[in-house]
Design a protein around this motif. Structure first.
Motif, short mmCIF file in Angstrom:
data_model
loop_
_atom_site.label_atom_id
_atom_site.label_comp_id
_atom_site.label_asym_id
_atom_site.label_seq_id
_atom_site.Cartn_x
_atom_site.Cartn_y
_atom_site.Cartn_z
N LEU A 166 -7.57 0.25 -1.88
CA LEU A 166 -6.73 -0.87 -2.31
C LEU A 166 -7.44 -2.19 -2.11
O LEU A 166 -7.44 -3.05 -3.01
N LYS A 182 0.83 -1.20 0.00
CA LYS A 182 0.00 0.00 0.00
C LYS A 182 0.87 1.25 0.00
O LYS A 182 1.82 1.36 0.76
N THR A 202 -6.77 2.50 2.54
CA THR A 202 -6.80 1.04 2.62
C THR A 202 -8.02 0.48 1.92
O THR A 202 -7.94 -0.51 1.18
#
Length: 319
Positions: free
Chosen positions: A114, A106, A111
């Motif tokens: 992704l 990442k 988050t």
């Protein structure tokens, strides 16, 4: 003293993991949208330490601007241009599917962004195993490396999801060479009661382990956190098992409890908390903007070591 100097001057539980990962071939790592100093520096420092071989995916002009602004050397690094963070996440996952990377890392995107690309049913990186997160923690004054799971992905996991969460954590512990783990399924109390559903799930997980539905570790629960990690607390409560008082993997009831536990240890006990996501086709390195250099390196080291050792095990099993 600089942070990098402190890294070499102050041994930690992470040192053995970093050294073991350095003994392996650097893992080809797809870095999604490293478009701020922290994420770009983290990937480059891990590369300098021999842990990964990064492929930077994101707006090329922005990546080069960030590197120039902060004096980061990216001369020979491969950059795959993608116009924005959403496209970078999708392209990073596509590169993994094409076999171009062994790890996913990442960058400076959210988050959720992704993981949405990772979890896509047709184009993502899902397997038969539930995806889950493990904090690999170095807690000052505590003898063992401590795993906490799941504190970042599954909000309110059911029993089937918890089985995968436990198995993912055990597989990580065993594969990176830490031996047979002692796994505590924790709740508010150590007795089974219908008033607290997580105690019933803990008991069910222990029975699943007895029946071979979970393998590779010693499992006990429900345990309260104190009698999971403190031998005196376990003794006072009269709990006798190989796990009670000596747990190395802490399986929490839900994300809220796990996240608060991990952050309490980080900010009150000054623990380091490396993070890795398991259950996808490849390990995923999740880092935070507040992570130290040591923590970022440890996250990369754990993921790289897991990928390398898992590959060796798969080749051996196929022979």
């Amino acid at each position: 003293m600089s942070e990098m100097t402190a890294l070499t001057a102050e041994p930690s539980k992470y040192d053995r993991l970093i050294a073991a990962a350095q003994a392996e071939t650097p893992a080809a790592t797809i870095v999604a949208h490293p478009c701020d100093e922290t994420s770009l520096r983290g990937a480059l420092e891990a590369a300098e330490m021999g842990l990964i071989k990064p492929v930077l995916v994101g707006p090329e002009a922005k990546i080069r601007y960030v590197a120039a602004e902060h004096g980061l050397e990216i001369g020979g690094r491969e950059i795959v241009d993608a116009p924005h963070s959403h496209a970078a996440a999708a392209k990073a996952v596509a590169l993994i599917r094409e076999g171009k990377g062994e790890l996913l890392m990442k960058g400076s995107l959210h988050t959720d962004e992704l993981m949405h690309a990772v979890a896509a049913s047709a184009t993502g990186l899902r397997t038969d195993r539930r995806i889950s997160h493990v904090f690999v923690m170095d807690v000052p004054g505590h003898a063992d490396t401590l795993f906490i799971t799941d504190a970042a992905i599954n909000i309110f996991p059911d029993l089937e999801a918890k089985r995968d969460i436990v198995q993912n954590a055990i597989d990580l512990w065993v594969t990176i060479g830490l031996g047979e783990p002692r796994v505590a399924i924790v709740s508010a109390v150590e007795t089974v009661t219908t008033k607290i559903p997580s105690t019933i799930e803990a008991a069910a997980l222990c029975k699943m382990a007895e029946r071979g539905q979970i393998t590779g570790g010693l499992i006990d629960g429900p345990l309260a956190f104190d009698n999971a990690i403190d031998p005196k607390a376990a003794l006072i409560k009269g709990i006798r098992s190989p796990v009670a008082g000596h747990a190395q993997i802490i399986v929490v009831p839900d994300l809220e409890a796990g996240n608060m536990l991990a952050k309490n240890l980080t900010f009150l006990s000054h623990a380091d908390a490396a993070g890795i996501v398991l259950g996808a086709r490849v390990p995923i390195v999740l880092t935070s903007r507040s992570d130290s250099v040591r923590t970022r390196l440890a996250s990369c080291a754990v993921a790289a070591l897991f990928a390398a050792r898992r590959c060796v095990a798969q080749v051996a099993a196929a022979v």
